[in-house]
Scaffold this active site. Structure first.
Site, mmCIF file in Angstrom:
data_model
loop_
_atom_site.group_PDB
_atom_site.id
_atom_site.type_symbol
_atom_site.label_atom_id
_atom_site.label_comp_id
_atom_site.label_asym_id
_atom_site.label_seq_id
_atom_site.Cartn_x
_atom_site.Cartn_y
_atom_site.Cartn_z
ATOM 1 C CD GLU A 143 -24.097 29.800 27.884
ATOM 2 O OE1 GLU A 143 -23.572 30.452 26.979
ATOM 3 O OE2 GLU A 143 -24.273 28.571 27.808
ATOM 4 C CB SER A 194 -21.345 27.456 19.006
ATOM 5 O OG SER A 194 -20.088 27.450 19.606
ATOM 6 C CB SER A 197 -28.585 33.161 23.670
ATOM 7 O OG SER A 197 -28.654 31.807 23.996
ATOM 8 N NE ARG A 209 -31.492 31.059 25.069
ATOM 9 C CZ ARG A 209 -32.073 30.466 24.025
ATOM 10 N NH1 ARG A 209 -33.371 30.278 23.999
ATOM 11 N NH2 ARG A 209 -31.344 30.075 22.988
HETATM 12 N N1 LIG Z 1 -10.226 31.695 16.419
HETATM 13 C C1 LIG Z 1 -11.485 31.234 16.273
HETATM 14 N N2 LIG Z 1 -11.716 29.915 16.178
HETATM 15 C C2 LIG Z 1 -12.970 29.439 16.023
HETATM 16 N N3 LIG Z 1 -14.054 30.225 15.931
HETATM 17 C C3 LIG Z 1 -13.900 31.555 16.021
HETATM 18 C C4 LIG Z 1 -12.599 32.127 16.195
HETATM 19 N N4 LIG Z 1 -12.735 33.468 16.267
HETATM 20 C C5 LIG Z 1 -14.031 33.733 16.124
HETATM 21 N N5 LIG Z 1 -14.757 32.593 15.958
HETATM 22 C C6 LIG Z 1 -16.225 32.568 15.768
HETATM 23 O O1 LIG Z 1 -16.776 32.660 17.053
HETATM 24 C C7 LIG Z 1 -17.727 31.613 17.285
HETATM 25 C C8 LIG Z 1 -17.671 31.216 18.748
HETATM 26 O O2 LIG Z 1 -18.036 32.344 19.489
HETATM 27 P P1 LIG Z 1 -18.037 32.355 21.056
HETATM 28 O O3 LIG Z 1 -18.718 33.620 21.465
HETATM 29 O O4 LIG Z 1 -16.685 32.134 21.585
HETATM 30 O O5 LIG Z 1 -19.023 31.145 21.345
HETATM 31 P P2 LIG Z 1 -18.888 29.789 22.174
HETATM 32 O O6 LIG Z 1 -19.040 30.221 23.593
HETATM 33 O O7 LIG Z 1 -20.045 28.981 21.679
HETATM 34 O O8 LIG Z 1 -17.566 29.163 21.891
HETATM 35 C C9 LIG Z 1 -17.317 30.501 16.329
HETATM 36 O O9 LIG Z 1 -18.411 29.694 16.004
HETATM 37 C C10 LIG Z 1 -16.802 31.298 15.148
HETATM 38 O O10 LIG Z 1 -17.855 31.697 14.315
HETATM 39 C C1 LIG Z 2 -27.013 26.419 23.795
HETATM 40 C C2 LIG Z 2 -26.356 27.782 23.760
HETATM 41 C C3 LIG Z 2 -26.933 28.662 24.866
HETATM 42 C C4 LIG Z 2 -24.853 27.595 24.038
HETATM 43 O O1 LIG Z 2 -24.165 28.837 23.971
HETATM 44 P P1 LIG Z 2 -22.874 29.071 22.986
HETATM 45 O O2 LIG Z 2 -21.797 28.136 23.443
HETATM 46 O O3 LIG Z 2 -23.319 28.778 21.587
HETATM 47 O O4 LIG Z 2 -22.490 30.523 23.165
HETATM 48 C C5 LIG Z 2 -26.533 28.468 22.370
HETATM 49 O O5 LIG Z 2 -25.822 27.771 21.420
HETATM 50 C C6 LIG Z 2 -27.959 28.631 21.898
HETATM 51 O O6 LIG Z 2 -28.719 29.350 22.483
HETATM 52 N N1 LIG Z 2 -28.324 27.976 20.798
HETATM 53 C C7 LIG Z 2 -29.588 28.158 20.098
HETATM 54 C C8 LIG Z 2 -30.647 27.241 20.610
HETATM 55 C C9 LIG Z 2 -31.999 27.660 20.079
HETATM 56 O O7 LIG Z 2 -32.638 28.526 20.707
HETATM 57 O O8 LIG Z 2 -32.372 27.212 19.012
#
Ligand SMILES: Nc1ncnc2c1ncn2[C@@H]1O[C@H](COP(=O)(O)OP(=O)(O)O)[C@@H](O)[C@H]1O
Ligand SMILES: CC(C)(COP(=O)(O)O)[C@@H](O)C(=O)NCCC(=O)O
Length: 414
Positions: A143, A194, A197, A209
């Site tokens: 990723e 979520s 990074s 990273r």
């Molecule tokens: N429609 C949506 N539903 C849920 N979360 C959203 C939405 N739009 C934006 N977000 C925000 O974006 C974050 C997820 O970002 P994203 O870059 O897609 O990460 P991930 O790859 O971890 O899903 C959520 O935790 C929330 O803060």
């Molecule tokens: C595990 C992850 C790479 C997953 O990516 P995400 O789905 O959150 O975009 C990310 O959530 C992350 O780097 N978390 C923080 C972990 C830490 O360094 O404490």
């Protein structure tokens, strides 16, 4: 059918549909390349199923319960591996993966025996479901590798991709301005999904990273739902827009009666996030909006603070923030721009990108080529490469990088 026609159709089948998928902790992002230069011969070859999928994706902007196509992000007249077409950007909740797979099956995907390029944690987590339910193989890509590839590609094909906030110190007046990111390296990349990074990027295939935090977009949304009873990100942001964190947080002036001059801490600075909420009277007078705003400010300031320390450590002055946490969220972007500018005395700059959370999926799509088999990664597992610490992974140069394979093209849509 003639022999050469068979080869041609085979190539077409291999090249279409072109998807890149980023299955994240909260949202799944799908980037779809719609070729617009299909010749009549190709049209004859194109299987009905593929045609239907193309029509379904490009004629709708909402799919199922949580699927959306971000039509404002569509990129037209883009060239990818000598084909010209449009890039479509689609997202849905990762918790809806079951419904997505059912829909894919219903649309006939299981009969295509297709391979899809996928990244994000879900590419590992859902791999078996894809294989069992829709007969699809996932070619998995890392990723963070794809994130960087996607960013470089988007910036080269869209002159207004990168922007900053002018006069970031005056949050109320500050305005969005295009930033020339044609000489990007080195830069700090902060991906707020979520979780968060943080990378130091020195070249298209050279990054590490350097940090991360679990207090990210998922934390904002989770805490906001708990504190205010809201149920969606959009609702949380709307509440935050109308609230005032100063009724929730303890400010420097609440402690000092004014500024703490010796160390340049002005009275309006947050001294303690949520620091007033142990006082009964204060707690009973705050609104849902105030709580949402304080949650947003807490998470954003913490990310800004860690990002700034990383930039200082690496001696890098450009800090690029991406990830869907920034979607429809100017409050956080302006706060981050302010934090970079203010705390560095103007030596650092916060930068933002229009396609926010789609770069992993876009970078993944760019990996699609004739050598997919190599990427059907028996070799890609969760362990770090030898001789690296878990936080440090310098990417191997790939055969086809965004900088070499997909050169900017003046005729693409800007
Ligand atoms: N429609 C949506 N539903 C849920 N979360 C959203 C939405 N739009 C934006 N977000 C925000 O974006 C974050 C997820 O970002 P994203 O870059 O897609 O990460 P991930 O790859 O971890 O899903 C959520 O935790 C929330 O803060
Ligand atoms: C595990 C992850 C790479 C997953 O990516 P995400 O789905 O959150 O975009 C990310 O959530 C992350 O780097 N978390 C923080 C972990 C830490 O360094 O404490």
């Amino acid at each position: 059918m003639q022999d050469d026609e068979i080869v041609f159709c085979h190539q077409l089948g291999r090249a279409m549909p072109w998807f890149g998928m980023d299955i994240g902790g909260t949202l799944t992002k799908l980037v779809y390349f719609e070729p617009k230069d299909i010749t009549p011969d190709e049209q004859d070859c194109e299987a009905g199923i593929l045609r239907n999928i193309r029509r379904y994706l490009t004629k709708n902007s909402a799919y199922g319960k949580t699927g959306h196509r971000d039509t404002h992000l569509q990129m037209d007249n883009v060239e990818i591996r000598k084909r010209r077409g449009s890039l479509h950007f689609i997202r849905f909740q990762t918790t809806d993966m079951g419904n997505f797979l059912s829909l894919a099956k219903q649309k006939g995907m299981a009969e295509l025996v297709t391979t899809v390029c996928a990244t994000g944690g879900g590419a590992f987590k859902f791999e078996k479901d894809f294989r069992d339910q829709v007969n699809m193989k996932l070619a998995k890509f890392d990723e963070l590798d794809t994130l960087i590839k996607g960013i470089l590609f988007a910036d080269m094909h869209n002159v207004t991709e990168c922007y900053y906030y002018e006069n970031a110190r005056e949050i109320i007046k500050t305005e969005k301005r295009a930033f020339n990111f044609s000489q990007p390296f080195p830069f700090i990349l902060v991906n707020v999904g979520s979780g968060v990074s943080i990378l130091a990027v020195y070249g298209p295939d050279n990054y590490k990273r350097i940090s991360g935090t679990s207090l990210g977009g998922g934390t904002f949304l989770g805490l906001c739902c708990l504190l205010t009873g809201c149920t969606t990100f959009e609702e949380a942001i709307q509440l935050a827009t109308k609230g005032d964190n100063r009724k929730v947080d303890k400010l420097v002036k609440d402690i000092y009666g004014g500024d703490y001059n010796r160390f340049g801490l002005t009275g309006d600075l947050v001294a303690s996030s949520f620091g007033q909420m142990h006082i009964n009277d204060k707690r009973s007078s705050v609104s849902r909006e105030d709580l949402a705003n304080a949650t947003l400010v807490t998470i954003t300031n913490n990310i800004g603070s860690i990002a700034r320390m990383c930039a200082l450590n690496e001696k890098i002055d450009k800090v690029v923030f991406v990830g869907n946490f920034l979607r429809v969220n100017p409050i956080s972007m302006k706060l981050l721009a302010y934090a970079m500018e203010f705390w560095s005395n103007g030596t650092m700059k916060g930068l933002f990108l229009e396609h926010e959370g789609y770069f992993g999926a876009l970078g993944c799509l760019l990996q699609f080529n004739g050598e997919l088999a190599a990427a059907l990664n028996e070799s890609l597992d969760h362990s770090p490469p030898p001789n690296t610490t878990p936080q440090q992974c310098v990417a191997e140069p790939s055969k086809e990088t965004a900088s070499s394979a997909d050169k900017p093209n003046d005729s693409t849509t800007r």
